[in-house]
Scaffold this motif. Structure first.
Motif, PDB file in Angstrom:
ATOM      1  N   VAL A 105       8.928   4.740  -2.982  1.00 45.04           N
ATOM      2  CA  VAL A 105       7.888   4.828  -1.949  1.00 45.04           C
ATOM      3  C   VAL A 105       8.491   4.434  -0.606  1.00 45.04           C
ATOM      4  N   THR A 106       8.325   5.269   0.387  1.00 40.39           N
ATOM      5  CA  THR A 106       8.827   4.964   1.731  1.00 40.39           C
ATOM      6  C   THR A 106       7.642   4.852   2.694  1.00 40.39           C
ATOM      7  N   THR A 107       7.935   4.658   3.972  1.00 41.31           N
ATOM      8  CA  THR A 107       6.875   4.531   4.978  1.00 41.31           C
ATOM      9  C   THR A 107       6.350   5.927   5.284  1.00 41.31           C
ATOM     10  N   PHE A 108       5.228   6.281   4.676  1.00 43.74           N
ATOM     11  CA  PHE A 108       4.667   7.621   4.857  1.00 43.74           C
ATOM     12  C   PHE A 108       3.875   7.743   6.148  1.00 43.74           C
ATOM     13  N   ASN A 109       3.485   6.627   6.763  1.00 45.40           N
ATOM     14  CA  ASN A 109       2.813   6.634   8.060  1.00 45.40           C
ATOM     15  C   ASN A 109       3.527   5.653   8.979  1.00 45.40           C
ATOM     16  N   ARG A 110       4.229   6.172   9.971  1.00 43.81           N
ATOM     17  CA  ARG A 110       4.988   5.332  10.897  1.00 43.81           C
ATOM     18  C   ARG A 110       4.151   5.041  12.141  1.00 43.81           C
ATOM     19  N   LEU A 111       4.060   3.777  12.506  1.00 43.20           N
ATOM     20  CA  LEU A 111       3.277   3.362  13.663  1.00 43.20           C
ATOM     21  C   LEU A 111       3.955   3.792  14.958  1.00 43.20           C
ATOM     22  N   ARG A 112       3.200   4.480  15.819  1.00 41.93           N
ATOM     23  CA  ARG A 112       3.738   4.934  17.106  1.00 41.93           C
ATOM     24  C   ARG A 112       3.142   4.161  18.266  1.00 41.93           C
ATOM     25  N   GLY A 113       2.214   3.250  17.981  1.00 40.43           N
ATOM     26  CA  GLY A 113       1.643   2.419  19.037  1.00 40.43           C
ATOM     27  C   GLY A 113       0.225   2.014  18.712  1.00 40.43           C
ATOM     28  N   GLY A 114      -0.296   1.094  19.507  1.00 43.23           N
ATOM     29  CA  GLY A 114      -1.660   0.652  19.281  1.00 43.23           C
ATOM     30  C   GLY A 114      -2.066  -0.425  20.265  1.00 43.23           C
ATOM     31  N   GLU A 115      -3.345  -0.787  20.220  1.00 46.93           N
ATOM     32  CA  GLU A 115      -3.852  -1.843  21.097  1.00 46.93           C
ATOM     33  C   GLU A 115      -5.176  -2.364  20.564  1.00 46.93           C
ATOM     34  N   ASP A 126       0.852  -1.185   0.000  1.00 47.00           N
ATOM     35  CA  ASP A 126       0.000   0.000   0.000  1.00 47.00           C
ATOM     36  C   ASP A 126       0.892   1.241   0.000  1.00 47.00           C
ATOM     37  N   PRO A 127       0.677   2.175  -0.941  1.00 53.54           N
ATOM     38  CA  PRO A 127       1.571   3.332  -1.032  1.00 53.54           C
ATOM     39  C   PRO A 127       1.377   4.351   0.082  1.00 53.54           C
ATOM     40  N   VAL A 128       0.291   4.236   0.830  1.00 53.84           N
ATOM     41  CA  VAL A 128      -0.014   5.230   1.861  1.00 53.84           C
ATOM     42  C   VAL A 128       0.277   4.708   3.263  1.00 53.84           C
ATOM     43  N   VAL A 129      -0.182   3.482   3.589  1.00 51.45           N
ATOM     44  CA  VAL A 129      -0.030   2.976   4.952  1.00 51.45           C
ATOM     45  C   VAL A 129       0.847   1.738   5.032  1.00 51.45           C
TER      46      VAL A 129
END
Length: 457
Positions: free
Chosen positions: A428-438, A402-405
Motif C-alpha cells: 500500500v502506498t500513498t494513493f492521495n498526496r496532499l497538495r495543500g490546505g488551510e 488508512d489504505p485510501v488516505v
C-alpha cells in the motif's frame, strides 16, 4: 428521489430552532447530483479593499433558511486567520480564536502527520503559509448556472481593489457523484439537531447543533468556545480544506496485483473503501455491488457494524469504517458523535477508468478537495490524522494506516480478516498526496457584514 428531494420530504419548519436566516447555506445545503463548481483562493493585500470585497460577496451568499429547496447555484465564503488579520480585525478578536486555527494548517504539520511528500514545503503556492486569506466556493447544477455565478463573483472582484486572485480550480461529478477512484462520495452525513430535518434510517438521532454551529449547545451540553465578540462567532463554523492529488493508477495497479478476476478486483476495492462503487455498503451487500441500494438515500446509510464485530464483511481497516466506526468495538474508546463532520468534498479531473495505471498518474490532474465543516474542525482533523487515519491502535492493528488516505512513507499493508487466517496485502502506498490546505472560518451572514463594514470601529 434525489438528495434535496429526500431532505425536503423530511423537513418540518416547525421543528427549526436554529437561526437559519443567519447561517451560510453551504453549511447545511447538500451539493446537487450531478454537480459542478469552483474553488477560488484570494490574498488580501490591503485591508480596506479586502473588506470591500467581503462586503460585496456577502450579498451573494444565501442563507440556510431555504436549504432543502432546489437552487441552481450558490456560494460560500470562508476566511483564514491570516486573512482575518489582513482584513484588519482588532487583536482582541484575533486572539479569541483557538490556537490551532491561529497557527494555521502548515504550522500544525506535526499534529496532522503531514510529513515527507505531504509536508507543507511541497504544497502548491496558493496554500503556502499565509497565502490563502479568502476561500470562495461555488456549487452549481450545471456549467451554465456555474458560469453565471462565477461572472457575478468576478464582477464584484473587478470592482474591488487590494485583493489578489491566487488561483481557481473547477470541479464536478456526474449523477453518480463518484470520487476519483470511482466510488460514490459523501454519502454519510449527520443530521443537525434544530435544522428541521429528522434523521435518516441508520442514524440513531440528530447530532447536537453545537457540534457544527457556534453558539449552540454541543454533545457535551454547552457551546464549544467561539470567537468574540458574539457577532463574529455566533452562527459560524470552522472548515478544514485539504487538496489531494489522487494516484488512481497506483491504486488500480495495487488492486490488479492482489486480485485476478474483475469481480475480485471490485471486491478488493470495496474492502478497502467499505462500500462498493455504487455506494452500497459491504455490510448490506457483502458479495456483490447493488447499484439500486447504493443510490437509495433511505437505505444506503441504514446500518452499523455491530453485527460484524470481527470485520469479516467490512474490514476494520477499511476507509469508511475507520472514519465512522459506528457500532464497532474500539480498543481506544472515543465518543464518535463529537467527531462527526459535514462533508463538502469535491472531485476534479477525469472520471475513473480501470485502464489507468501508475504510469498515467503524473500526466493527469485528478484528485479531490477534502472539505468538511465542524465547530471542532481543527481538533477533529488532527484526531483523525493521528489516530484513525495514520495509526491502527484503536482497532488493534498497530501502525497499519488508512489504505485510501493514509500517508505511507514506506509501503504499508492492508489487513482483511478471514477464517481461519486473515489476509495481509503488502505494497500500500500513498494513493492521495496532499497538495495543500488551510484551516478556515465560515462566518455567519451578520458576521460577514460586520467584517465588511469594519463594525469594530
Amino acid at each position: 428521489m434525489g438528495i434535496l428531494g429526500n431532505l425536503a420530504a423530511r423537513f418540518r419548519r416547525e421543528s427549526v430552532t436554529l437561526e437559519l436566516d443567519d447561517i451560510q447555506a453551504l453549511i447545511l445545503r447538500s451539493r446537487p447530483e450531478p454537480y459542478v463548481g469552483i474553488h477560488a483562493m484570494l490574498h488580501v493585500d490591503e485591508a480596506e479593499g479586502g473588506r470591500d470585497l467581503v462586503r460585496r460577496l456577502a450579498r451573494h451568499v444565501p442563507a440556510a433558511s431555504d436549504w432543502t429547496e432546489e437552487r441552481d447555484a450558490w456560494m460560500g465564503v470562508a476566511l483564514s486567520h491570516a486573512g482575518l488579520r489582513a482584513l484588519g480585525l482588532p487583536e482582541t478578536a484575533l486572539k479569541s480564536f483557538p490556537l490551532a486555527f491561529r497557527q494555521g494548517m502548515a504550522e500544525r504539520a506535526e499534529q496532522l502527520r503531514d510529513f515527507g511528500e505531504n509536508a507543507p514545503e511541497t504544497w502548491e503556492e496558493a496554500f503556502k503559509p499565509g497565502n490563502c486569506h479568502i476561500a470562495l466556493t461555488i456549487y452549481a447544477r450545471d456549467d451554465e448556472a456555474l458560469d453565471r455565478t462565477i461572472e457575478r463573483a468576478m464582477e464584484e472582484y473587478d470592482r474591488s481593489h487590494g485583493v489578489t486572485l491566487l488561483g481557481t480550480h473547477r470541479f464536478g461529478a456526474d449523477a453518480d457523484a463518484k470520487n476519483p477512484f470511482g466510488f460514490r462520495d459523501s454519502i454519510s452525513q449527520p443530521t443537525v439537531a434544530g435544522s428541521g430535518v429528522e434523521p435518516q434510517p441508520g442514524q440513531e438521532r440528530a447530532i447536537a447543533a453545537g457540534e457544527f454551529i457556534l453558539g449552540e449547545n454541543s454533545e457535551a451540553g454547552a457551546p464549544v468556545a467561539m470567537p468574540e465578540p458574539s457577532i463574529l462567532g455566533r452562527n459560524g463554523s470552522f472548515v478544514v480544506l485539504r487538496k489531494y492529488q489522487s494516484r488512481v493508477g497506483a491504486f488500480n495497479d495495487f488492486v490488479r496485483r492482489h486480485a485476478e478476476s474483475e469481480h475480485e478486483q471490485e471486491k478488493l476495492g470495496a474492502k478497502m473503501f467499505g462500500r462498493w462503487r455504487s455506494g452500497a455498503p459491504l455490510v448490506l451487500s457483502p458479495d456483490r455491488d447493488d447499484p439500486e441500494l447504493g443510490g437509495d438515500p433511505s437505505r444506503n446509510n441504514d446500518f452499523d457494524f455491530s453485527k460484524d464485530p470481527r470485520g469479516l464483511v467490512c474490514p476494520h481497516s477499511a476507509h469508511m469504517r475507520r472514519l465512522n466506526p459506528r457500532g464497532s468495538e474500539l480498543t481506544i474508546l472515543t465518543d464518535e458523535n463529537i467527531h462527526r463532520i459535514i462533508r463538502r468534498s469535491s472531485t476534479f479531473g477525469p472520471k475513473w477508468s480501470a485502464d489507468v495505471s501508475a504510469a498515467d498518474d503524473a500526466r493527469e490532474d485528478r484528485g479531490i478537495f477534502f472539505i468538511f465543516i465542524s465547530a471542532r474542525a481543527y481538533d477533529t482533523i488532527e484526531f483523525l490524522q493521528q489516530e484513525w487515519i495514520n495509526r491502527g491502535n484503536f482497532i488493534d492493528l498497530g501502525e497499519e494506516r488508512d489504505p485510501v488516505v493514509g500517508l505511507h512513507e514506506e509501503p504499508g499493508h492492508f489487513t482483511i480478516p478471514a477464517d481461519p487466517v486473515r489476509r495481509r496485502l503488502d505494497g500500500v502506498t500513498t494513493f492521495n498526496r496532499l497538495r495543500g490546505g488551510e484551516y478556515m472560518f465560515m462566518p455567519s451572514l451578520s458576521a460577514l457584514d460586520w467584517i465588511g463594514n469594519a463594525g469594530w470601529r
